[in-house]
Write an enzyme that holds these catalytic residues in place. Structure first.
Site, short mmCIF file in Angstrom:
data_model
loop_
_atom_site.label_atom_id
_atom_site.label_comp_id
_atom_site.label_asym_id
_atom_site.label_seq_id
_atom_site.Cartn_x
_atom_site.Cartn_y
_atom_site.Cartn_z
CB SER A 125 -0.85 -0.04 1.28
OG SER A 125 -1.39 1.22 1.53
CE1 TYR A 150 -4.60 -2.42 5.07
CE2 TYR A 150 -3.90 -0.15 4.82
CZ TYR A 150 -4.20 -1.37 4.27
OH TYR A 150 -4.09 -1.54 2.91
CE LYS A 154 -1.92 -4.42 3.27
NZ LYS A 154 -2.19 -5.77 2.73
#
Ligand code: WQD
Length: 341
Positions: A125, A150, A154
């Site tokens: 991302s 979150y 990643k």
């Protein structure tokens, strides 16, 4: 050639399955259906004529994951989408995010190692860049401290891959997505947010459809030309196609190192008001919206430098903002017609 797509009934996963099948790959999906439906496999078949095999497995279950890999040790590659992705929820429930996103990755990598499977494409991302200092953002831009659990999953996942390729036969490509929007032109598959959408485009299409009263525009006092925040929106089908290119790159042994990272964006930034205007133009509808305070945690502006991806992958995002909005709108209408909620 057989490709495993984890999270293959999800938004980006389902569009990628279609592109893989259309390029002649055999696809197996693993999904736990936590944020999707088994019927998506039928929707995919309506586009491609081939219903992908769907195994309903939670990848945090080590035994079931391991059993799957023993049964399917002839995979040419894996595209790993399966993960939770709501930024706000990850702040509220960090353990849920770390457990799901990291344990599933580890179990898949173990399964690959045990069965001699080497090719791995990872859903990363642009959140790994945080609030970038230099625009557009190239792959060499520093990875900034994550703004959410979150985002951190990643970053940590990319570190796990870096460490693993150093000591094994694993080859990995991390694709760093900017803001995927839109839907397949057939309107058979698209984005299906559960409950009230967090993301801009589903919120716009639901507002236009009368499901939401008005769109809240989070802030118009940013340091941008019209004061609203800027993102690099990319059509989900363009994004899906990049995964096929990445898989072929691995299979054809074209990687320059065993861990590669690519930005997937268009290179153009659009403000929230640009997106609203593009929607109004393509749909011929005036959108009801109100300017609100800034949303905590929002990045002010970010867009990709896609030059490296364009050159190395021979891939380029082709669809413009109005095409993206038209496909999102077509999907919203087709979906509501089909399910009449
Ligand atoms: C876009 C813009 C909002 C909703 C996404 C993913 C996240 C990560 C990064 C991949 C922002 C504004 C939104 C609304 C608004 N992706 N907005 N009203 O925040 O860039 O995050 O990309 O890993 O998972 O969600 O996307 O669509 O939420 O917001 O004004 O109702 O639209 O403030 O400027 P974001 P978004």
């Amino acid at each position: 050639m057989k490709i495993l797509v984890t999270g293959g009934t999800g938004y980006i996963g389902s569009h990628t399955v279609v592109e893989l099948q259309q390029e002649g790959f055999e696809v197996i999906i693993i999904d736990n259906l936590s944020n999707s439906q088994a019927e998506i496999a039928d929707q995919i078949a309506r586009i491609t004529g081939i219903k992908p095999v769907l195994e309903i497995i939670d990848l945090t279950d080590k035994e079931k994951t391991s059993a799957f890999f023993k049964k399917h040790n002839d995979l040419s590659g894996i595209i790993h989408f399966a993960a939770y992705k709501a930024v706000g929820e990850s702040v509220e429930q960090p353990l849920k995010y770390y457990t799901n996103n990291l344990c599933s990755l580890l179990n898949v990598l173990e399964g690959m190692k045990e069965n001699g499977i080497e090719n791995f494409v990872f859903s990363s991302s642009c959140t790994v860049y945080g609030q970038p200092d230099v625009l557009p953002v190239s792959e060499n831009a520093p990875v900034k401290p994550a703004e959410s659990p979150y985002g951190n999953t990643k970053q940590v996942s990319e570190e796990i891959l870096t460490d693993t390729v150093n000591v094994s036969k694993l080859k990995a490509i991390a694709l760093r997505y900017f803001n995927p929007i839109g839907a397949h032109e057939s309107a058979e598959i698209g984005e299906l947010p559960q409950g009230v959408p967090n993301n801009l485009v589903p919120y716009i299409t639901q507002t236009a459809k009368g499901i939401r009263d008005y769109l809240r525009v989070w802030g118009n006092d940013y340091d941008t030309p019209d004061g609203t925040a800027i993102r690099d929106y990319i059509h989900v089908v363009d994004l899906a196609k990049a995964h096929v290119v990445a898989v072929k790159r691995m299979i054809e042994d074209k990687m320059k190192s065993n861990f590669e990272v690519f930005n997937l964006g268009t290179g153009t930034g659009y403000s929230v008001l640009d997106v609203i205007r593009a929607f109004e133009k393509t749909a011929g509808i005036k959108l009801n919206y109100r300017i609100m305070d800034r949303r905590p945690g929002d990045i002010v502006k970010v867009w990709a430098d896609p030059a490296f991806s364009n050159k190395e992958l021979g891939w380029k995002a082709e669809q413009g903002l109005e095409e993206m909005m038209a496909s999102a709108w077509k999907w919203e209408q087709a979906y509501r017609e089909k399910f009449k909620d």
